[in-house]
Write an enzyme that holds these catalytic residues in place. Structure first.
Site, short mmCIF file in Angstrom:
data_model
loop_
_atom_site.label_atom_id
_atom_site.label_comp_id
_atom_site.label_asym_id
_atom_site.label_seq_id
_atom_site.Cartn_x
_atom_site.Cartn_y
_atom_site.Cartn_z
N GLU A 34 19.75 55.23 39.99
CA GLU A 34 18.63 56.13 39.72
C GLU A 34 17.35 55.63 40.39
OE1 GLU A 34 20.97 56.01 35.73
OE2 GLU A 34 20.75 54.78 37.55
N ARG A 37 41.03 44.32 48.22
CA ARG A 37 40.33 43.06 47.97
C ARG A 37 38.82 43.27 47.99
NH1 ARG A 37 43.25 38.21 51.49
NH2 ARG A 37 45.22 38.14 50.32
N SER A 71 53.78 37.12 34.18
CA SER A 71 52.94 36.70 33.06
C SER A 71 51.94 37.78 32.67
CB SER A 71 52.22 35.39 33.39
OG SER A 71 51.24 35.57 34.39
N ARG A 118 39.67 40.35 55.63
CA ARG A 118 39.69 40.17 57.07
C ARG A 118 39.70 41.53 57.78
NH1 ARG A 118 43.07 36.28 55.01
NH2 ARG A 118 45.00 37.37 55.52
#
Length: 316
Positions: A46, A179, A253, A202
Site C-alpha cells: 500500500e 528455490r 520424515s 543458478r
C-alpha cells in the site's frame, strides 16, 4: 484484484516473515499507483502504491490483497493510517489479515474514517497466494513444499548414489525458480556431508534470491547454514516458505510427520531399476492409509520431463 494478486507474486520468498501483498490504486478508470511488498518486508504494498499515486489517490479506489495493517511498527506507519491520510473513496480487500494484531482492526479503522470498505473479493485466490504467511500465523510453521526428482520407477539415484542428472534442463530451471520463491531450503545432514550442496539459485537475474540453507539432523552445520534436529522444529525458522529437497530419509520424515503441504514430483522418462528409492518408510500401517492424503493440483510438461504438483487433501 487479479492484477493485484499478480503483483503480490513478485515478492514471494523475499519478504521475510511479512506477507507478500499486492496493491493497485485506480482513479477515473486509470491505474495511478501499484505496489507489492518489497524485499525484507518494507515498504508494504500500500505504501508503495500510494507513493506512486500521489495526489491521484484522493477519491480513488484501492485494491489490496490483504487487509491493510493497523498495528504500530518501528519500521513505519501502519497502512491503514497511510490510506486514511491519502483519502481514497473506497478500498477493496481480498482477505482479512489472520495476524491478531490487525485482524479486522484495519478495515474497522478505515470504515470509521468514512472510507467505503468491501472485503472477501477473490478471497480463495488470495488465501492461496498468501499460504506461506497464513501457515506461519495459523500453524506456527512455514508452508512446506517437498520437491522430488525421480525416474519413472521412483529412483532418485543409481545404486552407487550417482544422480546427475535425472531431470533435464527445463525441469532443473523450474526447480530453481521454486528455490527463488522460498525463504529457506532444507536437506538432511547426510546429504550435506556427502555432497556439500550449494542450494543456490543458478538462473540469470535471480542469483540474488538464493534461500537460507537449513540442515536437518545432528552434528554441526557448515558455516552459513542453520540446523534443526527434527521436522517438528521448522517453526523455529520463523519464515513463510520452506522447500525440502531430500533425500529419501528426509522426505520420509516430513511425510511421516504430516508436514508436507505441497509435493512437487518431477519425473524423467527413464528407468533405473535397482536404484535408490525417492522416499523411505513413512509409517503406513496399511495400504488404505495411503489414500486420500493428496490431490493433484497441477501437471505440466517440462522438456521431456513431467511435473505433477500435489497438495494436501482437505480431508487431512
Amino acid at each position: 484484484m487479479a492484477a493485484a494478486l499478480a503483483l503480490g507474486e513478485r515478492g514471494v520468498g523475499r519478504t521475510g516473515n511479512n506477507p507478500s501483498v499486492g496493491c493497485i490504486v485506480i482513479n477515473d478508470g486509470k491505474v495511478v499507483g501499484r505496489g507489492w511488498t518489497q524485499p525484507g518486508g518494507r515498504p508494504h504494498a500500500e505504501a508503495m502504491a500510494l507513493e506512486q499515486a500521489g495526489e491521484a489517490a484522493r477519491g480513488a479506489t484501492v485494491y489490496v490483497t490483504l487487509e491493510p495493517c493497523a498495528h504500530l511498527s518501528e519500521r513505519g506507519s501502519s497502512c491503514s493510517d497511510l490510506l486514511i491520510a491519502a483519502k481514497p473513496k473506497q478500498i477493496i480487500v481480498a482477505l482479512e489479515d489472520p495476524d491478531p494484531r490487525t485482524k479486522g482492526k484495519g478495515m474497522a479503522k478505515l470504515c470509521a474514517a468514512g472510507i467505503v470498505v468491501t472485503s472477501d473479493i477473490m478471497a480463495s485466490e488470495a488465501r492461496t497466494a498468501l499460504e506461506g504467511f497464513i501457515s506461519r500465523i495459523e500453524c506456527k510453521r512455514p508452508f512446506v513444499t517437498l520437491k522430488l526428482a525421480t525416474s519413472l520407477d521412483g529412483a532418485i539415484a543409481m545404486a552407487d548414489g550417482s544422480s546427475r542428472w535425472i531431470s533435464g534442463d527445463a525441469a532443473r530451471a523450474h526447480a530453481h525458480v521454486e528455490r527463488a520463491r522460498s525463504d529457506a531450503i532444507l536437506v538432511g545432514a547426510g546429504t550435506v556431508r556427502a555432497d556439500a550442496p550449494k542450494l543456490d539459485v543458478r538462473l540469470r537475474g535471480l542469483t540474488d534470491r538464493s534461500p537460507r540453507r537449513v540442515m536437518l539432523g545432528s552434528g554441526e552445520a557448515p558455516d552459513g547454514w542453520e540446523r534443526i534436529a527434527t521436522p517438528a522444529e521448522i517453526g523455529l525458522l520463523d519464515c513463510n516458505y520452506l522447500l525440502v529437497e531430500g533425500g529419501a530419509i528426509t522426505a520420509a520424515s516430513f511425510l511421516k510427520a504430516n508436514l508436507v503441504d505441497r509435493l512437487m514430483l518431477y519425473r524423467a522418462p527413464i528407468l533405473i531399476g535397482s536404484g535408490k528409492p525417492c522416499i523411505g518408510d513413512i509409517g503406513l500401517a496399511c495400504l488404505n492409509d495411503a489414500h486420500g492424503r493428496l490431490r493433484l493440483a497441477d501437471t505440466r510438461k517440462l522438456g521431456s520431463d513431467r511435473l505433477d504438483v500435489y497438495e494436501k487433501s482437505e480431508l487431512e
